[in-house]
Design a protein around this motif. Sequence first.
Motif, PDB file in Angstrom:
ATOM      1  N   SER A   1      -0.459  -0.777 -12.584  1.00 41.38           N
ATOM      2  CA  SER A   1      -1.761  -1.440 -12.544  1.00 41.38           C
ATOM      3  C   SER A   1      -1.747  -2.629 -11.590  1.00 41.38           C
ATOM      4  CB  SER A   1      -2.181  -1.871 -13.949  1.00 41.38           C
ATOM      5  OG  SER A   1      -1.157  -2.559 -14.613  1.00 41.38           O
ATOM      6  N   VAL A   2      -0.598  -3.302 -11.464  1.00 44.67           N
ATOM      7  CA  VAL A   2      -0.481  -4.371 -10.462  1.00 44.67           C
ATOM      8  C   VAL A   2      -0.621  -3.784  -9.062  1.00 44.67           C
ATOM      9  CG1 VAL A   2       1.035  -6.140  -9.504  1.00 44.67           C
ATOM     10  CG2 VAL A   2       0.968  -5.777 -11.968  1.00 44.67           C
ATOM     11  N   GLY A   3      -0.045  -2.589  -8.865  1.00 38.60           N
ATOM     12  CA  GLY A   3      -0.176  -1.912  -7.580  1.00 38.60           C
ATOM     13  C   GLY A   3      -1.619  -1.617  -7.227  1.00 38.60           C
ATOM     14  N   LEU A   4      -2.413  -1.213  -8.211  1.00 36.40           N
ATOM     15  CA  LEU A   4      -3.833  -0.966  -7.968  1.00 36.40           C
ATOM     16  C   LEU A   4      -4.527  -2.224  -7.474  1.00 36.40           C
ATOM     17  CD1 LEU A   4      -4.834   1.161 -11.098  1.00 36.40           C
ATOM     18  CD2 LEU A   4      -4.430   1.982  -8.785  1.00 36.40           C
ATOM     19  N   LEU A   5      -4.227  -3.350  -8.112  1.00 38.39           N
ATOM     20  CA  LEU A   5      -4.856  -4.617  -7.758  1.00 38.39           C
ATOM     21  C   LEU A   5      -4.469  -5.043  -6.338  1.00 38.39           C
ATOM     22  CD1 LEU A   5      -6.539  -7.066  -8.625  1.00 38.39           C
ATOM     23  CD2 LEU A   5      -4.477  -8.023  -9.648  1.00 38.39           C
ATOM     24  N   LEU A   6      -3.175  -5.011  -6.033  1.00 35.45           N
ATOM     25  CA  LEU A   6      -2.724  -5.398  -4.696  1.00 35.45           C
ATOM     26  C   LEU A   6      -3.256  -4.449  -3.630  1.00 35.45           C
ATOM     27  CD1 LEU A   6       1.014  -6.396  -5.324  1.00 35.45           C
ATOM     28  CD2 LEU A   6      -0.893  -7.917  -4.792  1.00 35.45           C
ATOM     29  N   GLY A   7      -3.214  -3.148  -3.934  1.00 41.38           N
ATOM     30  CA  GLY A   7      -3.718  -2.172  -2.976  1.00 41.38           C
ATOM     31  C   GLY A   7      -5.193  -2.370  -2.680  1.00 41.38           C
ATOM     32  N   GLY A   8      -5.971  -2.671  -3.709  1.00 37.56           N
ATOM     33  CA  GLY A   8      -7.395  -2.932  -3.507  1.00 37.56           C
ATOM     34  C   GLY A   8      -7.634  -4.170  -2.660  1.00 37.56           C
ATOM     35  N   PHE A   9      -6.869  -5.223  -2.918  1.00 27.15           N
ATOM     36  CA  PHE A   9      -7.021  -6.470  -2.149  1.00 27.15           C
ATOM     37  C   PHE A   9      -6.693  -6.241  -0.677  1.00 27.15           C
ATOM     38  CE2 PHE A   9      -5.135 -10.280  -0.297  1.00 27.15           C
ATOM     39  CZ  PHE A   9      -6.156 -11.216  -0.506  1.00 27.15           C
ATOM     40  N   PHE A  10      -5.530  -5.605  -0.416  1.00 22.37           N
ATOM     41  CA  PHE A  10      -5.133  -5.375   0.973  1.00 22.37           C
ATOM     42  C   PHE A  10      -6.133  -4.472   1.693  1.00 22.37           C
ATOM     43  CE2 PHE A  10      -0.546  -6.024  -0.582  1.00 22.37           C
ATOM     44  CZ  PHE A  10      -0.582  -7.365  -0.255  1.00 22.37           C
ATOM     45  N   THR A  11      -6.621  -3.438   0.998  1.00 24.75           N
ATOM     46  CA  THR A  11      -7.537  -2.488   1.619  1.00 24.75           C
ATOM     47  C   THR A  11      -8.853  -3.156   2.002  1.00 24.75           C
ATOM     48  OG1 THR A  11      -6.575  -0.663   0.362  1.00 24.75           O
ATOM     49  CG2 THR A  11      -8.758  -0.300   1.295  1.00 24.75           C
ATOM     50  N   ASP A  12      -9.392  -3.995   1.123  1.00 23.10           N
ATOM     51  CA  ASP A  12     -10.687  -4.628   1.375  1.00 23.10           C
ATOM     52  C   ASP A  12     -10.611  -5.735   2.423  1.00 23.10           C
ATOM     53  OD1 ASP A  12     -12.153  -3.036  -0.249  1.00 23.10           O
ATOM     54  OD2 ASP A  12     -12.488  -4.504  -1.831  1.00 23.10           O
ATOM     55  N   PHE A  13      -9.531  -6.506   2.414  1.00 26.78           N
ATOM     56  CA  PHE A  13      -9.494  -7.712   3.240  1.00 26.78           C
ATOM     57  C   PHE A  13      -8.586  -7.623   4.464  1.00 26.78           C
ATOM     58  CE2 PHE A  13     -10.827  -9.228  -0.953  1.00 26.78           C
ATOM     59  CZ  PHE A  13     -11.983  -9.914  -0.606  1.00 26.78           C
ATOM     60  N   ILE A  14      -7.619  -6.698   4.463  1.00 26.96           N
ATOM     61  CA  ILE A  14      -6.733  -6.583   5.635  1.00 26.96           C
ATOM     62  C   ILE A  14      -6.657  -5.107   6.045  1.00 26.96           C
ATOM     63  CG2 ILE A  14      -4.520  -7.259   6.636  1.00 26.96           C
ATOM     64  CD1 ILE A  14      -4.100  -9.133   4.240  1.00 26.96           C
ATOM     65  N   SER A  15      -5.715  -4.389   5.445  1.00 33.38           N
ATOM     66  CA  SER A  15      -5.543  -2.968   5.724  1.00 33.38           C
ATOM     67  C   SER A  15      -4.650  -2.367   4.652  1.00 33.38           C
ATOM     68  CB  SER A  15      -4.899  -2.760   7.103  1.00 33.38           C
ATOM     69  OG  SER A  15      -4.468  -1.411   7.268  1.00 33.38           O
ATOM     70  N   TRP A  16      -4.826  -1.079   4.381  1.00 33.69           N
ATOM     71  CA  TRP A  16      -3.963  -0.406   3.410  1.00 33.69           C
ATOM     72  C   TRP A  16      -2.504  -0.419   3.861  1.00 33.69           C
ATOM     73  CZ3 TRP A  16      -1.057   3.687   5.109  1.00 33.69           C
ATOM     74  CH2 TRP A  16      -1.483   4.353   6.265  1.00 33.69           C
ATOM     75  N   ARG A  17      -2.279  -0.548   5.163  1.00 34.66           N
ATOM     76  CA  ARG A  17      -0.922  -0.541   5.695  1.00 34.66           C
ATOM     77  C   ARG A  17      -0.097  -1.740   5.223  1.00 34.66           C
ATOM     78  NH1 ARG A  17      -0.575   3.260   9.896  1.00 34.66           N
ATOM     79  NH2 ARG A  17      -2.595   4.079  10.559  1.00 34.66           N
ATOM     80  N   VAL A  18      -0.770  -2.845   4.896  1.00 33.24           N
ATOM     81  CA  VAL A  18      -0.054  -4.040   4.448  1.00 33.24           C
ATOM     82  C   VAL A  18       0.678  -3.768   3.136  1.00 33.24           C
ATOM     83  CG1 VAL A  18      -0.317  -6.476   3.770  1.00 33.24           C
ATOM     84  CG2 VAL A  18      -1.709  -5.538   5.618  1.00 33.24           C
ATOM     85  N   GLY A  19       0.134  -2.860   2.319  1.00 36.21           N
ATOM     86  CA  GLY A  19       0.798  -2.497   1.068  1.00 36.21           C
ATOM     87  C   GLY A  19       2.176  -1.907   1.295  1.00 36.21           C
ATOM     88  N   MET A  20       2.397  -1.318   2.459  1.00 34.73           N
ATOM     89  CA  MET A  20       3.724  -0.811   2.833  1.00 34.73           C
ATOM     90  C   MET A  20       4.568  -1.902   3.491  1.00 34.73           C
ATOM     91  SD  MET A  20       3.861   2.448   1.908  1.00 34.73           S
ATOM     92  CE  MET A  20       3.187   1.739   0.410  1.00 34.73           C
ATOM     93  N   PHE A  21       3.956  -2.658   4.381  1.00 35.87           N
ATOM     94  CA  PHE A  21       4.710  -3.685   5.114  1.00 35.87           C
ATOM     95  C   PHE A  21       5.280  -4.767   4.192  1.00 35.87           C
ATOM     96  CE2 PHE A  21       1.846  -2.689   8.947  1.00 35.87           C
ATOM     97  CZ  PHE A  21       2.767  -1.782   9.451  1.00 35.87           C
ATOM     98  N   ILE A  22       4.595  -5.043   3.081  1.00 35.36           N
ATOM     99  CA  ILE A  22       5.026  -6.138   2.208  1.00 35.36           C
ATOM    100  C   ILE A  22       6.398  -5.863   1.583  1.00 35.36           C
ATOM    101  CG2 ILE A  22       3.986  -5.301   0.055  1.00 35.36           C
ATOM    102  CD1 ILE A  22       3.116  -8.181  -0.479  1.00 35.36           C
ATOM    103  N   ASN A  23       6.771  -4.589   1.510  1.00 34.76           N
ATOM    104  CA  ASN A  23       8.084  -4.248   0.940  1.00 34.76           C
ATOM    105  C   ASN A  23       9.245  -4.703   1.821  1.00 34.76           C
ATOM    106  OD1 ASN A  23       7.017  -2.896  -1.303  1.00 34.76           O
ATOM    107  ND2 ASN A  23       6.757  -1.007  -0.137  1.00 34.76           N
ATOM    108  N   VAL A  24       8.998  -4.882   3.124  1.00 29.57           N
ATOM    109  CA  VAL A  24      10.086  -5.183   4.057  1.00 29.57           C
ATOM    110  C   VAL A  24      10.695  -6.566   3.795  1.00 29.57           C
ATOM    111  CG1 VAL A  24      10.746  -5.378   6.473  1.00 29.57           C
ATOM    112  CG2 VAL A  24       9.110  -3.615   5.762  1.00 29.57           C
ATOM    113  N   PRO A  25       9.907  -7.654   3.789  1.00 33.03           N
ATOM    114  CA  PRO A  25      10.542  -8.953   3.500  1.00 33.03           C
ATOM    115  C   PRO A  25      11.097  -9.049   2.087  1.00 33.03           C
ATOM    116  CG  PRO A  25       8.143  -9.169   3.620  1.00 33.03           C
ATOM    117  CD  PRO A  25       8.485  -7.807   4.120  1.00 33.03           C
ATOM    118  N   ILE A  26      10.417  -8.401   1.121  1.00 30.18           N
ATOM    119  CA  ILE A  26      10.935  -8.407  -0.252  1.00 30.18           C
ATOM    120  C   ILE A  26      12.278  -7.689  -0.310  1.00 30.18           C
ATOM    121  CG2 ILE A  26      10.532  -7.602  -2.621  1.00 30.18           C
ATOM    122  CD1 ILE A  26       7.536  -7.925  -2.099  1.00 30.18           C
ATOM    123  N   GLY A  27      12.376  -6.553   0.365  1.00 29.30           N
ATOM    124  CA  GLY A  27      13.618  -5.797   0.382  1.00 29.30           C
ATOM    125  C   GLY A  27      14.758  -6.568   1.026  1.00 29.30           C
TER     126      GLY A  27
END
Length: 468
Positions: free
Chosen positions: A146-172
């Motif tokens: 459910s947290v993923g749904l929230l983050l995915g919705g935020f990135f999709t509306d305000f930036i791009s759905w691609r950010v949901g993938m890119f955010i894993n890189v610095p965390i990793g």
Amino acid sequence: MNQSKWIILTIIIACQLIVVLDASIMVTAIPQIGRSLHMTATSLTWVQNAYILPFGGFLLLGARAGDLLGRRRMLSVGIGLFSLTSMLAGLAPTAEFLLVSRAFQGFAAALATPAALALLSASFVEAKERAKAIAMYSAVSAGGGSVGLLLGGFFTDFISWRVGMFINVPIGIALLFLVQRFIQKTGTKTGRFDLWGAIASVIGMTALVYGFVQAADRGWGEPETWISLAAGIVLLAAFVLIESRVAEPIIPLRLFASRQRSGAYLGRFLMVCGNFSLFFFIPQYMQNVLGSSSLEAGLAFLPFTVAQFGMMYLIPGLVQRYGNRKVLMSGLLLSIIGTLWLSRIVSVQAQFFPQMFILLTVMGIGAGMVFQPLTVLGLSDVDPQDNGAASGLINVAHQSGSSLGLAILISVFDAAIRTDQPSKMHFAHAISSSILGSVVFITAALVVTLLCFLPARQSIRKQASMGS
């Protein structure tokens, strides 16, 4: 719990969170992904399944790799590969590139996840610390979607759905540093990989899911549908046969000797079949029927998420007072009531507040009471040499339930919509039918709980005769 253990727990939970997030972070972005990569409605389901199927299918091989090559090593390899493939998925120029990247993401998650859970089991051996650690891990495993749904919705509306993938890189990258710094190197041992068993399980489950997706797309009468389903059943049967004969199986069948553990694995599978599918259908309902944005569809799960994570703090006390079985059955009952009621109010005229808000809160409380007891029961009385396999099996049940449950309920959705040009009313009816299908799965999980976790009749009679 001392500071070093808190750091270890934080690393394990963060690792689990990013792999669980990626199972749902694309859901609220599906309409935009379809437009940007020119994907059909049916092919869009593979944005989810391309990740979930390798994740679930290779988990057991990942657990075995952790046992043989060292759990810290496999955790690091998994996180590193996950970060790389996340970046590739974010850069995907075509649908095919995205799906292949998502598949390798799932494989990477399958390497990291069982190593993380096995490290948790080895790091927290004292009863109270272990209960608290498993409660937090279970809350993240169940609520991360459910947290993923929230983050995915935020990135999709305000930036791009691609950010949901890119955010894993610095965390990793940060996690790789922390793993090397704070988690001690674990031992290795000699042994063999059950590669044929892993291949049979992955292809078998993929064939089953593909068959149900084809049933939704082309109908049950098509040869391709039945051939795929039959191939899936045959390959999974072959997998069981391989595991019974191979010297070092990825699933030691002795894990199923305990009725309690078998019930925990099957109960988790059925619960996730019903529960995870809601993460797919409710956002589609919010966007296509109620006209919500991607972010609003993600925010709709906020009451579910808050309630589920809130239960993380209450569960250890409830389990200590009432026991895992009573807490588990109570949570399943709450989930059934909330999901059944939700299926009845879904319509074109429905409003999110207050009914959907209240029901999602009830469902979040129920889910928060289910997964921690199932995790504890699935790891109970496991021999030390089987810790990795048992940890992997818990995650296999979770991910297999996600993919197969979604595939089956997509077939229910397609059968209920009954038109090539659905109106909002048709769409709402189909969503309602799919949610009702979720109720069936969760009810089946309750039946399994009653059959597997209640004391056997002979034990009850023995206790009664001793009392008399």
